[in-house]
Design an enzyme around this catalytic site. Structure first.
Site, PDB file in Angstrom:
ATOM      1  N   ASP A  37      36.682  66.339  48.657  1.00 21.90           N
ATOM      2  CA  ASP A  37      36.683  66.291  47.194  1.00 21.90           C
ATOM      3  C   ASP A  37      37.044  64.874  46.780  1.00 21.90           C
ATOM      4  OD1 ASP A  37      37.182  68.987  45.095  1.00 21.90           O
ATOM      5  OD2 ASP A  37      37.409  66.962  44.308  1.00 21.90           O
ATOM      6  N   ASN A  90      29.056  72.435  47.542  1.00 16.82           N
ATOM      7  CA  ASN A  90      29.514  73.181  46.374  1.00 16.82           C
ATOM      8  C   ASN A  90      29.998  72.314  45.216  1.00 16.82           C
ATOM      9  OD1 ASN A  90      30.989  75.545  44.977  1.00 16.82           O
ATOM     10  ND2 ASN A  90      32.673  74.181  45.544  1.00 16.82           N
ATOM     11  N   TYR A 156      21.466  69.987  34.173  1.00 13.06           N
ATOM     12  CA  TYR A 156      22.063  71.014  35.049  1.00 13.06           C
ATOM     13  C   TYR A 156      20.998  72.022  35.486  1.00 13.06           C
ATOM     14  CZ  TYR A 156      25.875  74.141  36.598  1.00 13.06           C
ATOM     15  OH  TYR A 156      26.727  74.933  37.329  1.00 13.06           O
ATOM     16  N   LYS A 160      20.101  72.587  39.443  1.00 12.51           N
ATOM     17  CA  LYS A 160      20.356  73.875  40.097  1.00 12.51           C
ATOM     18  C   LYS A 160      19.062  74.550  40.535  1.00 12.51           C
ATOM     19  CE  LYS A 160      24.868  73.750  39.936  1.00 12.51           C
ATOM     20  NZ  LYS A 160      25.657  73.586  41.170  1.00 12.51           N
ATOM     21  N   THR A 191      36.876  79.027  36.118  1.00 18.41           N
ATOM     22  CA  THR A 191      37.376  77.803  36.761  1.00 18.41           C
ATOM     23  C   THR A 191      37.412  76.693  35.715  1.00 18.41           C
ATOM     24  OG1 THR A 191      35.235  76.857  37.336  1.00 18.41           O
ATOM     25  CG2 THR A 191      36.139  78.459  38.898  1.00 18.41           C
TER      26      THR A 191
HETATM   27  P1  NAI Z   1      35.710  73.207  39.500  1.00 21.76           P
HETATM   28  O1  NAI Z   1      35.649  72.167  38.449  1.00 21.76           O
HETATM   29  O2  NAI Z   1      36.859  74.124  39.562  1.00 21.76           O
HETATM   30  O3  NAI Z   1      35.495  72.546  40.940  1.00 21.76           O
HETATM   31  C1  NAI Z   1      34.591  71.516  41.167  1.00 21.76           C
HETATM   32  C2  NAI Z   1      35.191  70.594  42.212  1.00 21.76           C
HETATM   33  O4  NAI Z   1      34.212  69.596  42.533  1.00 21.76           O
HETATM   34  C3  NAI Z   1      36.434  69.837  41.702  1.00 21.76           C
HETATM   35  O5  NAI Z   1      37.472  69.942  42.658  1.00 21.76           O
HETATM   36  C4  NAI Z   1      35.957  68.403  41.557  1.00 21.76           C
HETATM   37  O6  NAI Z   1      36.977  67.431  41.807  1.00 21.76           O
HETATM   38  C5  NAI Z   1      34.854  68.327  42.611  1.00 21.76           C
HETATM   39  N1  NAI Z   1      33.877  67.273  42.346  1.00 21.76           N
HETATM   40  C6  NAI Z   1      33.180  67.060  41.207  1.00 21.76           C
HETATM   41  N2  NAI Z   1      32.396  65.981  41.333  1.00 21.76           N
HETATM   42  C7  NAI Z   1      32.602  65.498  42.599  1.00 21.76           C
HETATM   43  C8  NAI Z   1      32.079  64.395  43.324  1.00 21.76           C
HETATM   44  N3  NAI Z   1      31.185  63.544  42.782  1.00 21.76           N
HETATM   45  N4  NAI Z   1      32.494  64.218  44.595  1.00 21.76           N
HETATM   46  C9  NAI Z   1      33.413  65.040  45.153  1.00 21.76           C
HETATM   47  N5  NAI Z   1      33.956  66.093  44.503  1.00 21.76           N
HETATM   48  C10 NAI Z   1      33.545  66.318  43.232  1.00 21.76           C
HETATM   49  O7  NAI Z   1      34.352  74.063  39.282  1.00 21.76           O
HETATM   50  P2  NAI Z   1      33.740  75.314  40.041  1.00 21.76           P
HETATM   51  O8  NAI Z   1      33.412  76.311  39.022  1.00 21.76           O
HETATM   52  O9  NAI Z   1      34.551  75.698  41.208  1.00 21.76           O
HETATM   53  O10 NAI Z   1      32.354  74.676  40.516  1.00 21.76           O
HETATM   54  C11 NAI Z   1      31.902  74.697  41.842  1.00 21.76           C
HETATM   55  C12 NAI Z   1      30.387  74.788  41.824  1.00 21.76           C
HETATM   56  O11 NAI Z   1      29.995  76.019  41.205  1.00 21.76           O
HETATM   57  C13 NAI Z   1      29.666  73.694  41.046  1.00 21.76           C
HETATM   58  O12 NAI Z   1      28.524  73.280  41.776  1.00 21.76           O
HETATM   59  C14 NAI Z   1      29.245  74.381  39.778  1.00 21.76           C
HETATM   60  O13 NAI Z   1      28.109  73.797  39.196  1.00 21.76           O
HETATM   61  C15 NAI Z   1      28.962  75.775  40.292  1.00 21.76           C
HETATM   62  N6  NAI Z   1      28.933  76.829  39.309  1.00 21.76           N
HETATM   63  C16 NAI Z   1      30.043  77.109  38.555  1.00 21.76           C
HETATM   64  C17 NAI Z   1      29.985  78.094  37.599  1.00 21.76           C
HETATM   65  C18 NAI Z   1      31.156  78.421  36.733  1.00 21.76           C
HETATM   66  O14 NAI Z   1      30.973  79.152  35.741  1.00 21.76           O
HETATM   67  N7  NAI Z   1      32.369  77.964  37.016  1.00 21.76           N
HETATM   68  C19 NAI Z   1      28.755  78.877  37.381  1.00 21.76           C
HETATM   69  C20 NAI Z   1      27.672  78.544  38.273  1.00 21.76           C
HETATM   70  C21 NAI Z   1      27.769  77.543  39.182  1.00 21.76           C
END
Ligand code: NAI
Length: 251
Positions: A37, A90, A156, A160, A191
């Site tokens: 991360d 992810n 987005y 996706k 989240t």
């Molecule tokens: P989150 O914001 O809790 O976690 C995302 C993590 O990715 C964070 O720890 C952040 O520091 C890290 N991150 C972001 N950009 C980065 C980069 N350039 N390099 C390294 N790390 C990076 O969000 P969540 O919900 O856990 O998201 C995880 C995945 O799930 C994402 O791909 C998101 O698009 C997808 N997603 C989330 C949904 C939701 O409603 N929360 C719905 C559908 C998909």
């Protein structure tokens, strides 16, 4: 459920949300996990939490939009744990803007982080698995927005949808190398990425059959299953884990 002892799996975006919960589940089943991360402090906290439960984990600071960094992360994983069996691509972001304000910077930022990162994880990940001669699994986080257009989400949606097709396309060519590629398409998950506005969260919650936001543990359970041999007949597909979001328009 089947044990993953002896495997080393990378979880990008492992410092928070879906990635963090998945790392907890994978380590509980015996895998060693690299929490990758760009939030170094968050990643270290997750490692501490996992170690407190007796699990094996390490953190690695990475910008997933940078292919050289992903390649270095994979090499480091092999040095650290002696093998490399899987990567959960992810990490992701959202930058919402109306289409007529979707300037190149906003467009490319999301494509770089949400789409190109998955290519890097697939490309460098699969090459390393082939080099090591291991059987591997790659899981990619897509979204319901990979198949459903949403206002303000052109970047987005594009990223996706690409993740859905990249999972299929890579699976097709990697099967002969004993590498399985699958996707997961979450509904709205509780989240930090969805913000903390109470009204918005209530509205998003209502779009699911049970009228609730999905907890990240629910996605983690499915991803943890996808990494196991029990899921060996699932290949190339992206599984919706959306509490029915894609199944109806008006409740
Ligand atoms: P989150 O914001 O809790 O976690 C995302 C993590 O990715 C964070 O720890 C952040 O520091 C890290 N991150 C972001 N950009 C980065 C980069 N350039 N390099 C390294 N790390 C990076 O969000 P969540 O919900 O856990 O998201 C995880 C995945 O799930 C994402 O791909 C998101 O698009 C997808 N997603 C989330 C949904 C939701 O409603 N929360 C719905 C559908 C998909």
């Amino acid at each position: 459920m089947e044990k993953l002892t002896g495997q080393a799996i990378i979880v990008t975006g492992g410092a928070s949300g879906i990635g963090k919960e998945t790392a907890l589940k994978l380590t509980a089943r015996g895998a060693a996990v690299v929490i990758a991360d760009f939030n170094e402090e968050g990643a270290n906290q997750v490692v501490t939490e996992i170690e407190a439960t007796g699990g094996k984990a390490a953190s690695y600071k990475v910008d997933v939009a940078n292919g050289d960094e992903i390649k270095a992360l994979i090499d480091w994983t092999v040095e650290k744990f002696g093998t490399f069996n899987g990567i959960f691509n992810n990490a992701g972001i959202g930058l919402v803007k109306p289409f007529l304000e979707m300037d190149p910077e906003t467009y490319h930022k999301v494509i770089d982080v949400d789409q190109h990162s998955v290519y890097y994880g697939l490309y460098y990940g699969a090459k390393k698995m082939v080099e090591l001669g291991v059987k591997g699994t790659i899981v990619n986080t897509a979204s319901i927005y990979g198949s459903l257009a949403a206002v303000g989400s052109f970047n987005y949606n594009a990223a996706k949808a690409a993740v859905v097709m990249m999972s299929k396309s890579a699976a097709l060519e990697l099967a002969e190398h004993n590498i399985r590629v699958v996707g997961v398409a979450p509904g709205f998950i509780d989240t930090p990425i969805i913000g903390d506005d109470v009204e918005t969260k209530k509205f998003l919650a209502e779009q699911h059959m049970r009228g609730e936001l999905i907890q990240p543990e629910k996605i983690a359970s499915v991803v943890s299953f996808l990494f196991s041999e029990d899921a060996s007949a699932i290949n190339g597909q992206t599984l919706p884990v959306d509490d029915g979001f894609l199944s109806f328009k008006i409740k």
